[in-house]
Design a protein around this motif. Structure first.
Motif: not given
Length: 116
Positions: A8-9, A74-78, A83-86, A91-94
């Motif tokens: 959704s994001i 350079s990729w990381v698994l979140l 935290d939803p905001d983080e 995601l937006l930074s990527s």
């Protein structure tokens, strides 16, 4: 957080498109044909692109994420439970990192990126 929340994001970003390039239920989010986020079939999170190997290493060492299997360093698994905001900000930074790295002609063909 869940796969649906991440999807959704990502869907809210201008010009973002989902695909399943390897089959089997992956959610690969792309802008201008370049991937900025990916949810695997069994992984407990979403892989995102960072601006450098150093940033990814820092996030891993801080416990924010883990090494993203099958991806460049350079990729990381979140994790989905962060935290939803983080998660949204990462995601937006990527997304922005990938979008700004596209050729100018491709960028110009994408919908405007409103201030987010």
């Amino acid at each position: 957080m869940s796969r649906e929340t991440v999807n959704s994001i990502c869907a809210s970003f201008p010009g973002a498109e989902a695909s399943d390039p390897w089959g089997g239920g992956h959610d690969a989010w792309k802008v201008g044909g370049k991937m900025f986020a990916c949810i695997g079939t069994v992984s407990p999170g979403v892989a995102i692109k960072t601006d450098s190997v150093e940033t990814a290493t820092m996030l891993i060492e801080m416990g924010v994420g883990a090494k993203a299997p099958y991806f460049h360093r350079s990729w990381v698994l979140l994790p989905f439970d962060m935290d939803p905001d983080e998660l949204r900000e990462r995601l937006l930074s990527s997304y922005k990192l990938i979008r700004l790295g596209l050729p100018k002609k491709v960028q110009a063909a994408l919908p405007d990126m409103a201030e987010r």
